[in-house]
Motif scaffolding. Structure first.
Motif, PDB file in Angstrom:
ATOM      1  N   LYS A 419       0.805  -1.220   0.000  1.00 44.93           N
ATOM      2  CA  LYS A 419       0.000   0.000   0.000  1.00 44.93           C
ATOM      3  C   LYS A 419       0.836   1.268   0.000  1.00 44.93           C
ATOM      4  N   LYS A 420       2.142   1.122  -0.218  1.00 46.38           N
ATOM      5  CA  LYS A 420       3.015   2.300  -0.132  1.00 46.38           C
ATOM      6  C   LYS A 420       3.736   2.527  -1.446  1.00 46.38           C
ATOM      7  N   GLN A 421       4.157   3.752  -1.634  1.00 53.42           N
ATOM      8  CA  GLN A 421       4.943   4.047  -2.835  1.00 53.42           C
ATOM      9  C   GLN A 421       6.411   3.868  -2.498  1.00 53.42           C
ATOM     10  N   ILE A 422       6.786   2.629  -2.418  1.00 50.95           N
ATOM     11  CA  ILE A 422       8.159   2.335  -2.040  1.00 50.95           C
ATOM     12  C   ILE A 422       8.759   1.370  -3.053  1.00 50.95           C
ATOM     13  N   THR A 423       9.971   1.679  -3.516  1.00 49.25           N
ATOM     14  CA  THR A 423      10.677   0.693  -4.342  1.00 49.25           C
ATOM     15  C   THR A 423      11.722   0.035  -3.452  1.00 49.25           C
ATOM     16  N   ILE A 424      11.898  -1.228  -3.656  1.00 48.53           N
ATOM     17  CA  ILE A 424      12.850  -1.963  -2.816  1.00 48.53           C
ATOM     18  C   ILE A 424      13.749  -2.790  -3.726  1.00 48.53           C
ATOM     19  N   LYS A 425      15.063  -2.689  -3.521  1.00 49.00           N
ATOM     20  CA  LYS A 425      15.970  -3.383  -4.440  1.00 49.00           C
ATOM     21  C   LYS A 425      17.202  -3.897  -3.699  1.00 49.00           C
ATOM     22  N   THR A 426      17.938  -4.766  -4.344  1.00 47.15           N
ATOM     23  CA  THR A 426      19.169  -5.297  -3.754  1.00 47.15           C
ATOM     24  C   THR A 426      20.360  -4.793  -4.552  1.00 47.15           C
ATOM     25  N   HIS A 427      21.472  -4.683  -3.840  1.00 42.89           N
ATOM     26  CA  HIS A 427      22.706  -4.282  -4.530  1.00 42.89           C
ATOM     27  C   HIS A 427      23.864  -5.109  -3.973  1.00 42.89           C
ATOM     28  N   TYR A 428      24.561  -5.813  -4.873  1.00 42.90           N
ATOM     29  CA  TYR A 428      25.671  -6.671  -4.439  1.00 42.90           C
ATOM     30  C   TYR A 428      26.985  -6.000  -4.799  1.00 42.90           C
ATOM     31  N   HIS A 429      27.825  -5.751  -3.809  1.00 39.11           N
ATOM     32  CA  HIS A 429      29.139  -5.169  -4.095  1.00 39.11           C
ATOM     33  C   HIS A 429      29.964  -6.189  -4.866  1.00 39.11           C
ATOM     34  N   PRO A 430      30.906  -5.701  -5.695  1.00 39.81           N
ATOM     35  CA  PRO A 430      31.652  -6.626  -6.555  1.00 39.81           C
ATOM     36  C   PRO A 430      32.383  -7.715  -5.766  1.00 39.81           C
ATOM     37  N   ASN A 431      32.777  -7.387  -4.541  1.00 41.39           N
ATOM     38  CA  ASN A 431      33.554  -8.389  -3.783  1.00 41.39           C
ATOM     39  C   ASN A 431      32.663  -9.393  -3.046  1.00 41.39           C
ATOM     40  N   THR A 432      31.371  -9.374  -3.307  1.00 40.17           N
ATOM     41  CA  THR A 432      30.472 -10.281  -2.595  1.00 40.17           C
ATOM     42  C   THR A 432      30.786 -11.735  -2.943  1.00 40.17           C
ATOM     43  N   PRO A 433      31.033 -12.577  -1.930  1.00 40.25           N
ATOM     44  CA  PRO A 433      31.297 -13.987  -2.236  1.00 40.25           C
ATOM     45  C   PRO A 433      30.028 -14.672  -2.761  1.00 40.25           C
ATOM     46  N   GLU A 434      30.214 -15.711  -3.525  1.00 37.45           N
ATOM     47  CA  GLU A 434      29.048 -16.389  -4.102  1.00 37.45           C
ATOM     48  C   GLU A 434      28.335 -17.250  -3.088  1.00 37.45           C
ATOM     49  N   ARG A 435      29.146 -18.064  -2.402  1.00 34.32           N
ATOM     50  CA  ARG A 435      28.553 -18.968  -1.424  1.00 34.32           C
ATOM     51  C   ARG A 435      29.224 -18.770  -0.063  1.00 34.32           C
ATOM     52  N   ILE A 436      28.379 -18.728   0.926  1.00 37.21           N
ATOM     53  CA  ILE A 436      28.950 -18.580   2.275  1.00 37.21           C
ATOM     54  C   ILE A 436      28.265 -19.557   3.234  1.00 37.21           C
ATOM     55  N   LEU A 437      28.961 -19.721   4.380  1.00 36.31           N
ATOM     56  CA  LEU A 437      28.417 -20.599   5.407  1.00 36.31           C
ATOM     57  C   LEU A 437      27.769 -19.707   6.472  1.00 36.31           C
ATOM     58  N   ILE A 438      26.422 -19.798   6.601  1.00 35.18           N
ATOM     59  CA  ILE A 438      25.760 -18.958   7.606  1.00 35.18           C
ATOM     60  C   ILE A 438      24.644 -19.743   8.293  1.00 35.18           C
ATOM     61  N   ASP A 439      24.182 -19.156   9.422  1.00 32.00           N
ATOM     62  CA  ASP A 439      22.995 -19.694  10.077  1.00 32.00           C
ATOM     63  C   ASP A 439      21.812 -19.028   9.375  1.00 32.00           C
ATOM     64  N   ALA A 440      21.333 -19.645   8.310  1.00 31.43           N
ATOM     65  CA  ALA A 440      20.368 -18.996   7.418  1.00 31.43           C
ATOM     66  C   ALA A 440      19.109 -18.483   8.117  1.00 31.43           C
TER      67      ALA A 440
END
Ligand code: ADP
Length: 553
Positions: A419-440
């Motif tokens: 219900k809001k006029q909001i755009t939401i997007k993602t941005h990945y920095h170039p150094n972002t690793p592809e796969r990581i080990l996390i507590d998802a």
């Protein structure tokens, strides 16, 4: 008392009587009389009077007289009586002054009291007796008027010296010192005694002027053996000095006997005064030290007591907290079951599975569902916090594909912007690793909380989820919005439980638990949260977490 006074008076007159008159250079009975009043009170004064009267029998028993003046016995009786009254006054006055201005319970335990004793009890109170005594002799014509002054002086200083030498000794030695069975201490006192006697012998038998060498020995004795040592050592020194001077063997001996005794009195009084002052100062110091130690012990005891109390209080608080956490966890769980039923049945109704609904009914069912969902969110948050508090969180790491992981989250939260006029997007920095080990699940909850807030507190504008690596050890996720922002004071508080920035959030739903949960999750994952915000411009929440990159496919 009368007998003691009379005998010591006659004994004192055996030596040191300075002609012409009955004045004695060191008059021992004065010291004994003051000590007696100290022990027995003023009621002993008549005994002193009588003793003095008897001791001066030479005034009214001419045959045994040592002075040789042929006088009326009656005048002698009157003079001896007057002298006796003077002696009784002297002792009583000395005691009174000590009681009034010094410390009567422990007269030589304080420097001030020692000074009162020497200046008032000895020197001042003897002025009275010297005046009465010397005048009695002169008026009774037992001494020539010309000698009045010198008799008065000898009488005064002789009585004062008697008090200074004997009273402290008697008062102190009434209580015997604790005898130590420490062998080295006994040897030490024996050595000190030998040193005192040796120097005394050289000075007062050999007549070499080295009596000042006695001073360090006396000081040593005072510091090692206290008041008992001080009074005994100075008594011995005085005895030695008197004996030497009477026999003409000391550096105090002058052509005129009067002068000899003045020097002697000065020496004795000085050494005793010094010793008493030093002993008193040392005893004050010991007392203060003892008090300090006692205070310290007391303090230590209190610290231990308080620590125990604290430990008990802490234990109580912890068990109360555990009970609370358990209660909340159970209650939240129990709340969820019926609430899920409410939501489920609302769905069934809304979907028309139980027959058609008119638009009004559908709308109201929508409200029911919406509110039930809010309540569920609140209960879930509460459950999370209580589980975190109960320390029940465990680490469940798994390998995730970073892009995939965040895009999925993004899809999930997008519905919130409906219900809001909001755009939401993602941005990945170039150094972002592809796969990581996390507590998802935990990272997901963190992101959802932050993005949820960003949406809530941004009326319109843009929200960005940034992902990247700070370095080889750390990665970050950042949620940036262009919303209402916060003041720096607010930033201090928002991570506390149930804390909201009241004026900004009045019409925006929430429990004030989201960020508190977020922070605890981040800390559990060994990460940190940073916030930057400006009122009216927007906020940036950055979460930094340890990086575990997974190489390969
Ligand atoms: P809730 O959102 O349920 O109120 P939170 O713990 O998530 O509780 O947040 C606490 C408070 O922090 C919010 O009430 C709000 O005042 C402030 N806050 C959180 N995120 C933002 C944001 N992105 N912009 C402005 N204020 C925020």
């Amino acid at each position: 008392m009368a007998i003691t006074y009379a005998l010591t008076s006659i004994l004192s007159q055996q030596f040191g009587v300075i002609p012409p008159g009955n004045a004695t250079a060191i008059f021992a009975p004065s010291g004994i009389a003051l000590a007696a009043v100290y022990f027995f009170g003023y009621k002993i004064a008549p005994g002193i009077l009588l003793g003095s009267f008897l001791g001066n029998n030479s005034l009214y028993v001419p045959d045994f007289g040592t002075i040789g003046f042929e006088k009326f016995q009656f005048i002698g009786l009157v003079a001896a009586l007057a002298i006796g009254i003077g002696a009784a006054i002297e002792a009583s006055l000395g005691y009174y002054l000590l009681k009034r201005f010094g410390n009567i319970k422990n007269p030589f335990g304080q420097v001030r009291s020692v000074w009162v004793f020497v200046l008032l009890s000895a020197l001042a109170s003897c002025l009275v007796n010297a005046t009465i005594g010397s005048s009695s002799l002169v008026f009774g014509e037992f001494a020539p008027p010309a000698a009045h002054g010198s008799i008065w002086l000898t009488w005064w200083l002789g009585d004062a010296a008697g008090i200074i030498i004997l009273t402290p000794l008697l008062i102190t030695w009434r209580r015997l010192p604790k005898i130590s069975n420490d062998g080295s201490l006994v040897l030490e006192s024996a050595l000190a005694f030998v040193a005192l006697m040796s120097i005394g012998t050289v000075a007062f038998v050999g007549s070499f002027p080295i009596e000042y060498l006695l001073i360090p020995i006396v000081v040593y004795i005072v510091l090692r053996f206290g008041l008992h040592g001080a009074t005994l050592a100075t008594f011995l020194v005085s005895g030695f000095a008197i004996w030497g001077t009477v026999n003409g063997n000391s550096s105090f001996v002058q052509a005129d006997v009067n002068d000899s005794f003045l020097f002697l009195q000065a020496f004795i009084s000085t050494i005793i005064f010094t010793a008493l002052t030093l002993a008193a100062a040392d005893s004050e110091r010991r007392l203060a030290q003892g008090e300090l130690e006692a205070t310290n012990r007391n303090l230590e005891k209190r610290v231990i007591e308080r620590t125990q109390e604290l430990a008990i209080a802490k234990e109580d608080a912890e068990s109360a907290s555990r009970a609370k956490t358990l209660f909340i966890a159970q209650m939240s769980h129990e709340f969820r079951t019926p609430l899920n039923a409410v939501i489920g049945y609302s769905d069934i109704l809304q979907m028309g599975m139980l027959g058609d609904m008119n638009p009004d009914q559908t709308e109201r069912i929508g409200f029911i569902k919406q509110n039930a969902n809010r309540l569920l969110g609140l209960i879930n948050d509460t459950l999370d916090i209580s589980q975190i508090e109960a320390g029940k969180m465990t680490l469940n790491e798994s390998r995730v594909d970073v892009h995939h992981f965040f895009e999925e989250i993004l899809q999930g939260v997008k519905s919130l912007t409906a219900k809001k006029q909001i755009t939401i997007k993602t941005h990945y920095h170039p150094n972002t690793p592809e796969r990581i080990l996390i507590d998802a699940p935990k990272v997901q909850q963190i992101v959802v909380n932050l993005v949820g807030n960003a949406i809530k507190f941004t009326p319109q504008g843009e929200i960005t989820i940034e992902v990247g690596a700070h370095n080889a050890q750390e990665w970050f996720l950042r949620v940036r919005d262009t919303g209402i922002g916060m003041s720096s004071e607010s930033i201090q508080k928002i991570f506390n439980e149930y804390q909201r920035v009241e004026k900004d959030t009045k019409n925006i739903e929430g429990s004030g638990l989201g960020l508190s949960i977020t922070k605890r999750l981040v800390e559990f994952l060994n990460g940190r949260v940073d916030v930057q915000s400006e009122i009216g411009k927007g906020s940036v929440f950055t979460i930094t977490l340890p990086l575990h990159v997974i190489e390969g496919a």
